[in-house]
Design an enzyme around this catalytic site. Structure first.
Site, short mmCIF file in Angstrom:
data_model
loop_
_atom_site.label_atom_id
_atom_site.label_comp_id
_atom_site.label_asym_id
_atom_site.label_seq_id
_atom_site.Cartn_x
_atom_site.Cartn_y
_atom_site.Cartn_z
N GLU A 187 1.45 -1.29 0.35
CA GLU A 187 -0.28 0.20 0.39
C GLU A 187 0.75 0.89 0.34
OE1 GLU A 187 -4.59 -1.67 1.65
OE2 GLU A 187 -2.80 -0.82 3.55
N CYS A 211 5.85 -6.89 7.38
CA CYS A 211 7.29 -6.92 8.23
C CYS A 211 7.42 -7.76 9.46
CB CYS A 211 6.89 -5.23 8.92
SG CYS A 211 8.29 -5.20 10.41
N CYS A 235 5.52 -5.26 16.12
CA CYS A 235 4.98 -4.46 17.03
C CYS A 235 3.55 -4.38 17.31
CB CYS A 235 5.64 -3.11 16.58
SG CYS A 235 7.52 -2.60 15.91
N GLY A 284 6.23 -2.12 6.09
CA GLY A 284 7.67 -2.65 6.61
C GLY A 284 9.04 -2.30 6.68
N GLU A 285 10.05 -2.72 7.59
CA GLU A 285 11.02 -1.75 8.37
C GLU A 285 11.95 -1.65 7.14
OE1 GLU A 285 12.14 -0.45 11.23
OE2 GLU A 285 13.62 -0.04 9.90
N SER A 311 11.33 6.01 8.25
CA SER A 311 11.25 5.74 9.69
C SER A 311 11.94 4.34 10.28
CB SER A 311 9.95 5.66 9.72
OG SER A 311 9.75 5.66 11.06
N ASN A 333 -3.77 4.11 15.63
CA ASN A 333 -4.91 4.67 15.04
C ASN A 333 -5.60 2.91 14.95
OD1 ASN A 333 -4.96 7.04 13.06
ND2 ASN A 333 -2.56 5.96 12.77
#
Ligand code: SAH
Ligand code: SF4
Length: 407
Positions: free
Chosen positions: A114, A134, A138, A194-195, A226, A325
């Site tokens: 996305e 990912c 988390c 993703g990381e 990020s 969110n």
């Protein structure tokens, strides 16, 4: 705790390429040069050809060699024989009531990622993905519940910018100087799925194209990567990419961060901050952004805010507070608005900008952390999520045996 903190990318089946022509999108300048020479371009011309091709591909949005009017016909024929210019395909586009656009994009192998475009006053930000899913987990992140993961190629990463420019009609009109056009996409953030630091080379190559004056031509100060804190790659990102850095901090003690950002068990807070203090060019105009998701009753107290201020002391920083969110089955709730404001105030009074991120595109599930391709079937259910978050088991819903399988 069973959440993986290693870089285990599960191999996903990939459809064999339909042609053996090399995709020019995503090739670095040196690799493009080599590819052109291998295809028969005289070495003395190679540098000029790289510049010409980059201008057609990244500044003008041309996908057809025949439209490259400053190249001789037989050279165009040679290019056509050996190369292709391909970007991933938009499958669906959803437009939010607030103008945010979310693209579901298909990449090789039929996988989906996305991409989100967020228009704001005076700027437009494109949020791009670096992986399908990912490997990290988390506990507040929807992407982290997606099991299947593969790294995107540099072509698929820079291709996201190109397909968004296609959709927004952003390519300059023929005959206009690309540098004179108003840019609808003025900023890039690697905050999608993703990381990015677990896919270092592809992210780097794509960002170098995004920053290049003959490439997408965005300033490195308008690109933000990020990361959840892949410490060994942070210094390398400073050296080899040099873009702005955002850190998904979300907690100020190892005890809590270990739970909600599991990579913290591998690279704890002290190590993370050592790497951040060494990040090049830090100054008041080039600050590190700390992202902090506001989870009700978990990390949002006044004491947390004060601890945050102590932790970042001495680092030129901005704190981006993200109201959580919610996604279906999420084990947390968004902090109340008063709480978020009280938290923001403490950070602000200590001398740091502490903007509260306005949730955008919530109606189309485009907001930060909600990205996950709807078609990836293998996923964790809310019981696994709660167990990994150390939360009580959710209530079981008794369904008829013939009811559709939902989580
Ligand atoms: N993997 C990278 C980049 C992608 S996530 C990282 O973690 O930094 C982009 C941001 O959205 C991160 O700060 C992430 O922690 C945050 N995020 C994830 N899930 C969220 C949610 N449900 N609500 C708000 N922010 C979320
Ligand atoms: Fe991965 Fe970032 Fe989501 Fe964590 S927040 S699971 S690192 S995408």
């Amino acid at each position: 705790m069973s959440a993986p903190i290693v870089q285990d990318v599960l191999p996903l089946p990939r459809k064999l390429p339909e042609t053996d022509r090399v995709n020019l999108v995503g090739l670095t300048r040196p690799s493009l040069r080599e590819a052109l020479i291998a295809a028969g371009t005289p070495e003395v011309q190679a540098k000029m050809r790289v510049n010409q091709l980059w201008q057609w591909i990244y500044q003008k949005g041309v996908r057809d060699f025949d439209a490259m009017t400053n190249l001789a016909k037989d050279y165009r024929a040679l290019l056509k024989d050996h190369f292709a210019i391909e970007v991933p395909e938009i499958v669906t586009r959803s437009v939010s009531a607030d103008g945010t656009r979310k693209y579901l994009v298909r990449i090789a192998g039929g996988h989906e990622i996305e991409v989100v475009y967020i228009p704001e006053d005076g700027r437009g930000t494109l949020c791009i993905s670096s992986q399908v899913g990912c490997t990290l987990t988390c506990t507040f992140c929807h992407t982290g519940t997606q099991r299947l993961v593969r790294n995107l190629t540099a072509a698929e990463i820079v291709g996201q910018v190109m397909l968004a420019r296609d959709d927004l009609g952003e390519w300059p009109k023929p005959g206009r100087n690309p540098k004179d056009e108003t840019r609808l996409i003025s900023n890039l953030v690697l905050m999608g799925m993703g990381e990015p630091l677990y896919n270092f080379e592809a992210v780097r190559d794509a960002m170098l194209i995004a920053m290049d004056g003959e490439g997408i031509s965005l300033s490195r100060r308008r690109i933000t990567l990020s990361t959840s804190g892949v410490v060994p790659e942070i210094a390398r990102a400073g050296r080899e990419i040099g873009c702005m850095l955002a850190i998904s901090l979300h907690a100020t003690t190892d005890e809590l961060r270990n739970k909600i950002v599991p990579i913290n068990r591998k690279y704890p807070i002290a190590q993370l901050f050592e790497a951040l203090r060494a990040y090049p060019k830090l100054s008041n105009s080039e600050r590190i952004t700390f992202e902090y998701v506001m989870l009700k009753g978990v990390n949002d107290s006044d004491a947390d805010a004060r601890q945050l201020v102590r932790l970042i002391a001495g680092i030129p920083a901005k704190i981006n507070l993200i109201p959580f969110n919610e996604w279906p089955g999420a084990p947390y709730q968004r902090s109340d608005w008063d709480r978020i404001e009280a938290f923001a105030n403490i950070v602000y009074k200590a001398g740091y900008a502490s903007p509260i991120r306005t949730p955008r595109g919530e109606d189309i599930m485009a907001a930060c952390g909600q990205l996950k391709s709807a078609t990836e079937r293998a996923r964790k259910n809310r019981f696994q999520i709660a167990a990994e978050a150390g939360l009580p088991e959710p209530e079981r819903i008794v369904r008829r045996p013939d009811a559709p399988d939902v989580h």
